[in-house]
Design an enzyme around this catalytic site. Structure first.
Site, PDB file in Angstrom:
ATOM      1  N   TYR A  51     116.889  87.730  60.937  1.00 19.57           N
ATOM      2  CA  TYR A  51     116.515  87.695  62.352  1.00 19.57           C
ATOM      3  C   TYR A  51     115.167  88.375  62.509  1.00 19.57           C
ATOM      4  O   TYR A  51     114.940  89.442  61.939  1.00 19.57           O
ATOM      5  CB  TYR A  51     117.563  88.412  63.226  1.00 19.57           C
ATOM      6  CG  TYR A  51     118.448  87.438  63.964  1.00 19.57           C
ATOM      7  CD1 TYR A  51     117.896  86.441  64.751  1.00 19.57           C
ATOM      8  CD2 TYR A  51     119.832  87.520  63.868  1.00 19.57           C
ATOM      9  CE1 TYR A  51     118.696  85.535  65.417  1.00 19.57           C
ATOM     10  CE2 TYR A  51     120.644  86.611  64.536  1.00 19.57           C
ATOM     11  CZ  TYR A  51     120.071  85.618  65.312  1.00 19.57           C
ATOM     12  OH  TYR A  51     120.851  84.718  65.973  1.00 19.57           O
ATOM     13  N   GLU A  53     113.081  88.204  65.855  1.00 18.49           N
ATOM     14  CA  GLU A  53     112.492  87.961  67.174  1.00 18.49           C
ATOM     15  C   GLU A  53     111.200  88.756  67.322  1.00 18.49           C
ATOM     16  O   GLU A  53     111.129  89.924  66.941  1.00 18.49           O
ATOM     17  CB  GLU A  53     113.454  88.391  68.282  1.00 18.49           C
ATOM     18  CG  GLU A  53     114.581  87.404  68.532  1.00 18.49           C
ATOM     19  CD  GLU A  53     115.818  87.744  67.752  1.00 18.49           C
ATOM     20  OE1 GLU A  53     115.691  88.353  66.663  1.00 18.49           O
ATOM     21  OE2 GLU A  53     116.916  87.406  68.226  1.00 18.49           O
ATOM     22  N   ASP A 197      98.926  66.146  71.982  1.00 23.03           N
ATOM     23  CA  ASP A 197     100.114  66.200  71.124  1.00 23.03           C
ATOM     24  C   ASP A 197      99.777  65.316  69.924  1.00 23.03           C
ATOM     25  O   ASP A 197      99.856  64.089  70.005  1.00 23.03           O
ATOM     26  CB  ASP A 197     101.316  65.664  71.908  1.00 23.03           C
ATOM     27  CG  ASP A 197     102.564  65.519  71.051  1.00 23.03           C
ATOM     28  OD1 ASP A 197     102.469  65.636  69.810  1.00 23.03           O
ATOM     29  OD2 ASP A 197     103.642  65.268  71.625  1.00 23.03           O
ATOM     30  N   THR A 223     104.131  68.277  65.407  1.00 25.74           N
ATOM     31  CA  THR A 223     105.231  68.502  64.482  1.00 25.74           C
ATOM     32  C   THR A 223     104.622  68.686  63.098  1.00 25.74           C
ATOM     33  O   THR A 223     103.436  68.411  62.885  1.00 25.74           O
ATOM     34  CB  THR A 223     106.224  67.317  64.467  1.00 25.74           C
ATOM     35  OG1 THR A 223     105.478  66.118  64.263  1.00 25.74           O
ATOM     36  CG2 THR A 223     107.001  67.222  65.757  1.00 25.74           C
ATOM     37  N   LYS A 226     105.560  64.851  59.929  1.00 23.14           N
ATOM     38  CA  LYS A 226     105.167  63.433  59.924  1.00 23.14           C
ATOM     39  C   LYS A 226     104.049  63.247  58.889  1.00 23.14           C
ATOM     40  O   LYS A 226     104.303  63.445  57.701  1.00 23.14           O
ATOM     41  CB  LYS A 226     104.762  63.001  61.342  1.00 23.14           C
ATOM     42  CG  LYS A 226     105.930  63.111  62.346  1.00 23.14           C
ATOM     43  CD  LYS A 226     105.569  62.537  63.698  1.00 23.14           C
ATOM     44  CE  LYS A 226     106.753  62.533  64.643  1.00 23.14           C
ATOM     45  NZ  LYS A 226     106.919  63.775  65.418  1.00 23.14           N
ATOM     46  N   ARG A 232     110.760  69.831  58.776  1.00 21.15           N
ATOM     47  CA  ARG A 232     110.991  69.479  60.178  1.00 21.15           C
ATOM     48  C   ARG A 232     110.695  70.705  61.043  1.00 21.15           C
ATOM     49  O   ARG A 232     111.266  71.778  60.823  1.00 21.15           O
ATOM     50  CB  ARG A 232     112.456  69.055  60.315  1.00 21.15           C
ATOM     51  CG  ARG A 232     112.817  68.244  61.495  1.00 21.15           C
ATOM     52  CD  ARG A 232     114.024  67.389  61.184  1.00 21.15           C
ATOM     53  NE  ARG A 232     113.580  66.237  60.419  1.00 21.15           N
ATOM     54  CZ  ARG A 232     113.035  65.141  60.962  1.00 21.15           C
ATOM     55  NH1 ARG A 232     112.899  65.031  62.257  1.00 21.15           N
ATOM     56  NH2 ARG A 232     112.635  64.144  60.194  1.00 21.15           N
TER      57      ARG A 232
HETATM   58  N1  DSN Z   1     110.828  60.526  67.023  1.00 25.06           N
HETATM   59  C1  DSN Z   1     109.407  60.630  66.823  1.00 25.06           C
HETATM   60  C2  DSN Z   1     108.814  59.340  66.412  1.00 25.06           C
HETATM   61  O1  DSN Z   1     109.481  58.583  65.748  1.00 25.06           O
HETATM   62  O2  DSN Z   1     107.677  59.064  66.734  1.00 25.06           O
HETATM   63  C3  DSN Z   1     108.683  61.205  67.953  1.00 25.06           C
HETATM   64  O3  DSN Z   1     109.322  62.327  68.418  1.00 25.06           O
END
Ligand code: DSN
Length: 415
Positions: A51, A53, A197, A223, A226, A232
């Site tokens: 933990y 925080e 984003d 994120t 990707k 993730r």
């Molecule tokens: N689920 C993602 C995508 O496939 O683009 C976006 O959050």
């Protein structure tokens, strides 16, 4: 993996099944990728037990000496990659990061101007079924109906008419380069915060294949799993003037204890993205997308905007006489994984759709190049033309297996 197999064979078998699926199919979902073994190792490490925080040097619990090392490395590395003044690496997911970013710079009820979801936006950019559409007023801009591209005259007009507090760019299904400077100029004209984003294109930015959102954006979310090819999770970056508000919005505003194992894995991913070879990876993603797009267009498929500049393409299937849902099912039966996707002016529901979205990050990680993309374009054409005929699917599935065997995934893993 002897421990898990003995302790919980049901979960062990589910994981083994998933590894087999990933190894034996062609992953064309534009938002997915395969992490390195180093990222996987960090993600599965003992930091999950802790933990912490707060932030490095200012924690609410003792024993955070090594957690601080990992979080500081993650912050420093991601700031360097994106030329960011400040970074918060604790957001658990892209939607959490967006919620925290809005919470940091907007008041509830403020107005966000964003791209309409069926034209390539995202649920968390103001969909009425999402928190964003319920906590904030939402106005949308639209793609140019002729070109399928961002139309800055229309975006400026919408901004002047709507007077939003935030203008949001960055998309889930937009195949073209985003002009962050043009967004900033419009945001400045109406006194709005400019947020990008960049979840889909973060790896392309890191690898020099897409322009950077900074110095134009005020706040950037992404994120990490990707095109960036990490675990993730997500990150928020911002100008120094928003640093305190962002940190407070993440903790204690929206999250409790950070996922320290995930932060360690994010640091590993950022370290990998800083290496010279990542530039080659990003380049190949784009070359592969162009090759697949050209092959499909050569076979009569219609692509929204007529092609791609990045890692993805949006195929409008209306001229092929099938829906996105049908194509997704037919492709999956042949070992090709993709997702149905709305296209501009879609008359079908999000559960049916008129399109499919295809992306090349995952197959590029496996080592595939333009030749394989052309081969895959041919497979997709045969499957769609046959309307999912079982014999065609079985034949293509054999070809998919052979192709996957030529580009082994995680050969070092004993599963
Ligand atoms: N689920 C993602 C995508 O496939 O683009 C976006 O959050």
């Amino acid at each position: 993996m002897g421990f898990l197999e003995k302790r919980d064979p049901e979960i062990f078998n589910a994981i083994r099944g998933e590894i087999g699926r990933q190894r034996g199919t062609l992953e064309l979902i534009a938002s997915e990728n395969f992490t390195s073994l180093a990222v996987l190792e960090a993600q599965g490490c003992v930091m999950t037990n802790k933990y912490s925080e707060g932030y490095p040097g200012k924690r609410y619990y003792g024993g955070n000496e090594f957690i601080d090392v990992a979080e500081n490395l993650a912050r420093d590395r991601v700031k360097k990659i994106f030329n960011a003044e400040h970074a918060n690496v604790q957001p658990h997911s892209g939607s959490s990061a967006n919620m925290e970013a809005y919470f940091a710079v907007l008041k509830l009820g403020d107005k966000i101007l964003s791209l309409f979801l069926p034209e390539g936006g995202h649920l968390s950019h103001g969909s009425p079924v999402n928190f964003s559409g319920q906590f904030y007023k939402i106005a949308h801009y639209h793609l140019d109906p002729e070109t399928g591209m961002l139309d800055f005259d229309a975006i400026r007009k919408a901004a002047l008419a709507e007077k939003p507090q935030m203008i949001l760019c960055g998309y889930s299904a937009y195949p073209r380069t985003v002009d962050f400077k043009a967004f900033k100029e419009i945001a400045d004209e109406v006194g709005a915060v400019m947020m990008a984003d960049v979840a889909h294109i973060a790896g392309l930015i890191a690898g020099g294949e897409h322009p950077h959102p900074f110095p134009y954006a005020d706040i950037v979310t992404t994120t990490t799993h990707k095109t960036l090819r990490g675990p993730r999770g997500a990150v928020i970056m911002c100008r120094e003037k928003y640093a305190q508000a962002v940190d407070k919005a993440v903790f204690p505003g929206m999250q409790g204890g950070p996922l320290d194992h995930a932060i360690a894995a994010k640091a590993v991913c950022f370290g990998e993205a800083m290496k010279p070879e990542f530039r080659g990876y990003a380049r190949q993603i784009v070359l592969n997308a162009k090759a697949l797009a050209d092959e499909l267009m050569g076979r009569g498929f219609k692509l929204v905007s007529g092609g791609t500049d990045n890692h993805l393409m949006l195929v409008d299937l209306r001229s092929k006489g099938c829906t996105g849902k049908e194509a997704q099912v037919w492709l999956e039966a042949a070992g090709v994984t993709a997702n149905k996707n709305m296209v501009p002016n879609d008359d079908k529901s999000p559960f049916v759709t008129s399109g499919i979205r295809l992306g090349t990050p995952a197959l590029t990680t496996r080592g595939m190049k333009e030749g394989e993309m052309r081969e895959i374009g041919g497979m997709i054409d045969r499957i769609v033309a046959s309307k999912g005929d079982a014999a065609v699917a079985a034949k293509v599935k054999g070809e998919v297996s052979a192709l996957c065997a030529r580009f082994p995934l995680y050969p070092e893993l004993e599963w």
